[in-house]
Design a protein around this motif. Sequence first.
Motif, mmCIF file in Angstrom:
data_model
loop_
_atom_site.group_PDB
_atom_site.id
_atom_site.type_symbol
_atom_site.label_atom_id
_atom_site.label_comp_id
_atom_site.label_asym_id
_atom_site.label_seq_id
_atom_site.Cartn_x
_atom_site.Cartn_y
_atom_site.Cartn_z
ATOM 1 N N ILE A 102 0.801 -1.236 0.000
ATOM 2 C CA ILE A 102 0.000 0.000 0.000
ATOM 3 C C ILE A 102 0.830 1.281 0.000
ATOM 4 O O ILE A 102 0.322 2.331 -0.366
ATOM 5 N N ASN A 157 0.848 3.714 -2.984
ATOM 6 C CA ASN A 157 -0.144 3.209 -3.934
ATOM 7 C C ASN A 157 -1.543 3.554 -3.412
ATOM 8 O O ASN A 157 -2.181 2.737 -2.732
ATOM 9 N N PRO A 158 -2.027 4.757 -3.705
ATOM 10 C CA PRO A 158 -3.309 5.211 -3.154
ATOM 11 C C PRO A 158 -4.486 4.300 -3.504
ATOM 12 O O PRO A 158 -5.404 4.141 -2.711
ATOM 13 N N GLU A 159 -4.431 3.666 -4.680
ATOM 14 C CA GLU A 159 -5.532 2.788 -5.095
ATOM 15 C C GLU A 159 -5.593 1.541 -4.205
ATOM 16 O O GLU A 159 -6.657 1.131 -3.754
ATOM 17 N N ARG A 160 -4.424 0.956 -3.945
ATOM 18 C CA ARG A 160 -4.363 -0.229 -3.065
ATOM 19 C C ARG A 160 -4.769 0.145 -1.634
ATOM 20 O O ARG A 160 -5.465 -0.607 -0.966
ATOM 21 N N LYS A 164 -6.807 2.457 -0.765
ATOM 22 C CA LYS A 164 -8.256 2.617 -0.787
ATOM 23 C C LYS A 164 -8.961 1.245 -0.703
ATOM 24 O O LYS A 164 -9.943 1.094 0.012
ATOM 25 N N GLU A 165 -8.413 0.258 -1.415
ATOM 26 C CA GLU A 165 -8.983 -1.101 -1.384
ATOM 27 C C GLU A 165 -8.878 -1.714 0.019
ATOM 28 O O GLU A 165 -9.825 -2.326 0.507
ATOM 29 N N ASN A 176 -8.563 -0.052 2.887
ATOM 30 C CA ASN A 176 -9.467 0.685 3.772
ATOM 31 C C ASN A 176 -10.917 0.248 3.573
ATOM 32 O O ASN A 176 -11.686 0.178 4.538
#
Length: 193
Positions: free
Chosen positions: A72, A75-78, A80-81, A83
């Motif tokens: 993470i 890697n903001p996308e990961r 977010k997943e 969270n």
Amino acid sequence: MIKIGITGGIGSGKSVIASLLELSGVPVYIADTESKQLTETSPVIREKLTALFGETLYTAEGLDKKQLASHIFGNPERLKEVNAIIHPEVNRHFQAWADKQDTPLCAIESAILFESGFNRVVDVSLMVYAPMEVRIRRVLERDAASREEVIRRIGSQLPDEVKKEKSDYVIFNDGKQALLPQVTAFLEKLRSR
């Protein structure tokens, strides 16, 4: 029962306010501590995280925190997943905990009250505010971190002005204004509702 959401940036003094509320008879759920515990013990979180990152994420000793961090970090996308997996479970856990409290007030302390959506399950939001330099000094005294690292961590959080605007009440923890009278006044307002 009135549910209070306590928030504020790193070094603002959320923990101090949470302690003062507890001393005033208000039970406080510490979201950061509970989310770490749930990430270790919740079968729902474990199943979803291993589906995302593989079976090696958990060892016989528990969650491999370094491996999770490597997935993470940056890697903001990961993030977010992750969270989206953890926050709903913490939310459910808090609701169940709150239902067991036999008090007119209870609280959740969360640095990410608004970002996580926990603000939607509380009746009142309370922000603990401290000036930037005070926060930096407190974190430097508390953590083994550089000034640059502390500033980066502060920068990764929702800005204070946004938290202030979204919050119902603000307590100033600047080292100049006494905290107990502010906490007492806040509780009196809530109890007289």
